[in-house]
Design a protein around this motif. Structure first.
Motif, PDB file in Angstrom:
ATOM      1  N   PRO B 172       0.829  -1.211   0.000  1.00  0.00           N
ATOM      2  CA  PRO B 172       0.000   0.000   0.000  1.00  0.00           C
ATOM      3  C   PRO B 172       0.859   1.255   0.000  1.00  0.00           C
ATOM      4  CG  PRO B 172       0.104  -0.918   2.202  1.00  0.00           C
ATOM      5  CD  PRO B 172       0.823  -1.884   1.307  1.00  0.00           C
ATOM      6  N   ARG B 173       0.336   2.321  -0.579  1.00  0.00           N
ATOM      7  CA  ARG B 173       1.041   3.608  -0.556  1.00  0.00           C
ATOM      8  C   ARG B 173       0.706   4.377   0.711  1.00  0.00           C
ATOM      9  NH1 ARG B 173      -0.450   7.144  -5.183  1.00  0.00           N
ATOM     10  NH2 ARG B 173       1.503   8.173  -4.675  1.00  0.00           N
ATOM     11  N   PHE B 174      -0.381   3.932   1.368  1.00  0.00           N
ATOM     12  CA  PHE B 174      -0.850   4.632   2.555  1.00  0.00           C
ATOM     13  C   PHE B 174      -1.124   3.573   3.626  1.00  0.00           C
ATOM     14  CE2 PHE B 174      -4.677   7.108   4.421  1.00  0.00           C
ATOM     15  CZ  PHE B 174      -3.881   7.649   5.421  1.00  0.00           C
ATOM     16  N   LEU B 175      -0.336   3.612   4.692  1.00  0.00           N
ATOM     17  CA  LEU B 175      -0.446   2.600   5.744  1.00  0.00           C
ATOM     18  C   LEU B 175      -1.104   3.213   6.973  1.00  0.00           C
ATOM     19  CD1 LEU B 175       0.375  -0.262   6.753  1.00  0.00           C
ATOM     20  CD2 LEU B 175       2.554   0.745   7.469  1.00  0.00           C
ATOM     21  N   ILE B 176      -2.148   2.551   7.463  1.00  0.00           N
ATOM     22  CA  ILE B 176      -2.832   3.040   8.659  1.00  0.00           C
ATOM     23  C   ILE B 176      -2.530   2.088   9.815  1.00  0.00           C
ATOM     24  CG2 ILE B 176      -5.064   3.551   9.706  1.00  0.00           C
ATOM     25  CD1 ILE B 176      -6.130   4.250   6.959  1.00  0.00           C
ATOM     26  N   LEU B 177      -1.930   2.634  10.856  1.00  0.00           N
ATOM     27  CA  LEU B 177      -1.560   1.833  12.021  1.00  0.00           C
ATOM     28  C   LEU B 177      -2.403   2.295  13.201  1.00  0.00           C
ATOM     29  CD1 LEU B 177       2.316   2.189  11.569  1.00  0.00           C
ATOM     30  CD2 LEU B 177       0.902   0.248  10.878  1.00  0.00           C
ATOM     31  N   ASP B 178      -3.358   1.465  13.590  1.00  0.00           N
ATOM     32  CA  ASP B 178      -4.256   1.830  14.681  1.00  0.00           C
ATOM     33  C   ASP B 178      -3.732   1.188  15.971  1.00  0.00           C
ATOM     34  OD1 ASP B 178      -6.374   2.779  16.108  1.00  0.00           O
ATOM     35  OD2 ASP B 178      -7.912   1.601  15.102  1.00  0.00           O
ATOM     36  N   GLU B 179      -3.068   1.966  16.760  1.00  0.00           N
ATOM     37  CA  GLU B 179      -2.438   1.517  18.009  1.00  0.00           C
ATOM     38  C   GLU B 179      -1.630   0.229  17.801  1.00  0.00           C
ATOM     39  OE1 GLU B 179      -4.916   1.648  21.449  1.00  0.00           O
ATOM     40  OE2 GLU B 179      -6.134   3.256  20.640  1.00  0.00           O
ATOM     41  N   PRO B 180      -0.614   0.288  16.961  1.00  0.00           N
ATOM     42  CA  PRO B 180       0.117  -0.931  16.607  1.00  0.00           C
ATOM     43  C   PRO B 180       0.988  -1.480  17.729  1.00  0.00           C
ATOM     44  CG  PRO B 180       1.219   0.980  15.684  1.00  0.00           C
ATOM     45  CD  PRO B 180      -0.039   1.474  16.300  1.00  0.00           C
ATOM     46  N   THR B 181       1.302  -0.659  18.702  1.00  0.00           N
ATOM     47  CA  THR B 181       2.214  -1.149  19.745  1.00  0.00           C
ATOM     48  C   THR B 181       1.494  -1.371  21.075  1.00  0.00           C
ATOM     49  OG1 THR B 181       2.822   1.134  20.212  1.00  0.00           O
ATOM     50  CG2 THR B 181       4.288  -0.104  18.758  1.00  0.00           C
ATOM     51  N   ALA B 182       0.152  -1.365  21.030  1.00  0.00           N
ATOM     52  CA  ALA B 182      -0.592  -1.590  22.279  1.00  0.00           C
ATOM     53  C   ALA B 182      -0.317  -3.004  22.780  1.00  0.00           C
ATOM     54  CB  ALA B 182      -2.083  -1.400  22.026  1.00  0.00           C
ATOM     55  N   GLY B 183       0.200  -3.093  23.993  1.00  0.00           N
ATOM     56  CA  GLY B 183       0.394  -4.397  24.620  1.00  0.00           C
ATOM     57  C   GLY B 183       1.594  -5.180  24.123  1.00  0.00           C
ATOM     58  N   VAL B 184       2.515  -4.562  23.376  1.00  0.00           N
ATOM     59  CA  VAL B 184       3.689  -5.326  22.927  1.00  0.00           C
ATOM     60  C   VAL B 184       4.905  -4.964  23.785  1.00  0.00           C
ATOM     61  CG1 VAL B 184       2.821  -5.381  20.554  1.00  0.00           C
ATOM     62  CG2 VAL B 184       4.535  -3.695  21.176  1.00  0.00           C
ATOM     63  N   ASP B 185       5.880  -5.865  23.811  1.00  0.00           N
ATOM     64  CA  ASP B 185       7.035  -5.605  24.670  1.00  0.00           C
ATOM     65  C   ASP B 185       7.938  -4.532  24.044  1.00  0.00           C
ATOM     66  OD1 ASP B 185       8.564  -6.920  22.738  1.00  0.00           O
ATOM     67  OD2 ASP B 185       8.356  -8.839  23.751  1.00  0.00           O
TER      68      ASP B 185
END
Lengths: 255, 272
Positions: B172-185
């Protein structure tokens, strides 16, 4: 292949891959169930009933069992698949893709249609080994089975989209679908019923579906073939139109 | 992560467009319950930008993303992705967007490889391309050894990585990250930071929502605050702090949500 064809085949492959991964449950169990019916109603009970309208009882019953296998599996596959994906929100992956509502609906519909068709075909193949099952009107038989399969696929999609919990699917299958199929004359001829049950049976749409399939196999029917086929085709078209509208508006799929 | 992404535009910009990756005008979303989640949002994200969208829970971040990706139907207003209307011309618009949602919404029946393969198929990628791209991404996200396992067997961190790989599958040319690091170490968070910074540097526009302000500060060149369904402020981290007449982005955010008593400066004063 065009991008649209790749999209559609991917959506359909996903549906088929789902039921093939749990084939003991989705293919094995329904096959066993059908054979239990053939054993109980054919071998055990059938030995007590000589013939029905000139056909061995088991031969009279098998067409209805084949139709029932296609119908119930087409319905339950689609209803469960859509509801499961809604629960996991995995369906968002398909919904946020460029796939059109028509592509999505056709793929979801054909998943159950193919599963039902596979089980019906296996049942037919195995039943043919056990009993002498004629196919008197192959064209009517194929048309009727395809329409019945597609009708129940659409019904499964409709229930799956509307359902909010597994109980909704279970309710539709146990309290609506199965009574209609069982009371539609899979195991008997409506002409044997006393009034008002005979007339009531004629109000059941599944009765006409069973008659169509039975006519395709045996050449015997209690209802007009042309009228039954026409009404069934109309019902399939109407249900498809309703589902397409639900997919276009995103009813209970998109917020 | 050793992956070198190849960016090929999945969707060219519409003719005559100003090439904004996302142009939202007067977006309103009212749910059937009567809740008005978005109340006339105007937002523009330029091509190539790393854009942060911050706001408290229920502010309208996910609704805005859902309207952009077709998971929600806007009540009124318009959304254009690279000039393609996201409602009327959804095919072109969605082809340009990769979504890594907040929920771990993986299909439990599928293996990792199938997850990527089917996703590529939904976006019209050919078999050979799908196979190569899936192998690349599985390798890049250290998931190759698990490629034949079903997704339900993965740990939370692996599921998060797979979701990001899936979002990138169709380039994709446009990436949407909706809280991608929630709960990760911490380790995975830093890996993801490096990764998304790199693909942004290579031309992918990114919209990030997060509750970690340091994440937004570190990654985003421009940030918008959203509250009660409206964009209330927009600018660089420093500009936002200046808007609220505070020192840091965190303090600006606390002003936004009306909790300035929680400011680290205030807490230090109280404890001393």
């Amino acid at each position: 292949m065009t991008a649209a064809q790749i999209r559609f085949t991917s959506l359909l492959r996903r549906e088929c891959s789902r039921f093939m991964k749990i084939k003991r449950q989705t293919v094995g169990a329904p096959l066993l169930e059908t054979f239990l019916y053939i054993s109980v109603f054919g071998a055990a009970l059938g030995s007590r009933i000589s013939t029905l309208h000139g056909y061995d009882y088991v031969v009279f019953v098998v067409p209805g069992l084949i139709m029932m296998a296609w119908a119930i599996n087409a319905f339950s596959n689609n209803a469960s698949s859509i509801l499961q994906q809604k629960f996991q929100r995995a369906i968002d992956d398909q919904l946020s893709s460029p796939a059109s509502p028509l592509e999505l609906l056709l793929a979801f519909s054909l998943g159950g249609f193919l599963r039902g068709g596979l089980i019906a075909t296996l049942t037919f193949g195995a039943a043919s080994l056990l009993v002498d099952l004629p196919v008197d009107h192959p064209l009517v038989l194929v048309t009727a089975l395809f329409l019945v399969g597609f009708f129940f696929s659409q019904l499964g999609v409709l229930i799956g989209v509307r359902a909010e919990q597994f109980d909704d699917v279970s309710f539709a299958q146990t309290f609506v679908l199965q009574p209609l199929i069982f009371l539609g004359g899979v195991f008997y001829s409506s002409s044997l019923l006393p009034q008002p049950y005979e007339t009531l049976t004629h109000l059941n749409p599944v009765y006409y579906m069973i008659n169509l399939v039975r006519y395709g196999f045996l050449g015997y029917t209690e209802a007009s073939v042309a009228l039954s086929l026409s009404l069934l085709a109309l019902a399939v078209g109407a249900l498809f139109a309703v589902n397409l509208r639900l997919f276009r508006t995103g009813y209970k799929l998109r917020s | 992560m050793a992956f070198e992404p190849q960016h090929r535009p999945a969707t060219p910009p519409a003719q005559g467009s100003d090439a904004a990756a996302l142009q939202i005008t007067g977006l309103v979303k009212e749910y059937p319950t009567g809740t008005r989640a978005l109340q006339g949002v105007d937002l523009r994200i330029a091509d190539g930008q790393f854009f942060g969208l911050l706001g408290p829970n229920g502010a309208g971040k996910s609704t805005l993303i859902h309207c952009t990706t077709g998971l929600a139907t806007p009540t009124s207003g318009s959304i254009a992705v690279f000039g393609h209307d996201a409602v009327a011309n959804y095919g072109q618009a969605r082809a340009a967007v990769g979504l890594a949602p907040q929920d771990l919404n993986l299909d439990h029946f599928l293996t990792l490889e199938e997850t990527l393969d089917f996703h590529g198929g939904y976006f019209g990628m050919r078999k050979k391309d799908r196979r190569e791209r899936a192998a690349e991404l599985l390798e890049a996200f250290s998931l190759t050894a698990k490629r034949h396992d079903r997704t339900r067997t993965l740990s939370g961190g692996m599921k998060r990585r797979l979701i990001l790989a899936r979002a990138l599958m169709h380039r994709p040319r446009f990436l949407i990250l909706d809280e991608p690091t929630a709960g990760v170490d911490v380790e995975l968070r830093l890996e993801l930071w490096h990764y998304v910074q790199r693909i942004n540097a290579e031309g992918t526009t990114i919209l990030l929502t997060t509750h970690y302000l340091e994440e937004a500060e570190q990654l985003c060149s421009r940030i918008a605050f959203i509250n009660h369904g409206q964009i209330v402020a927009e600018g660089t981290s420093a500009e936002l702090a200046a808007t609220y007449e505070v020192e840091t982005l965190e303090d600006a955010y606390l002003e936004l949500v009306g909790r300035k008593e929680l400011s680290r400066g205030m807490v230090s004063e109280v404890s001393s």
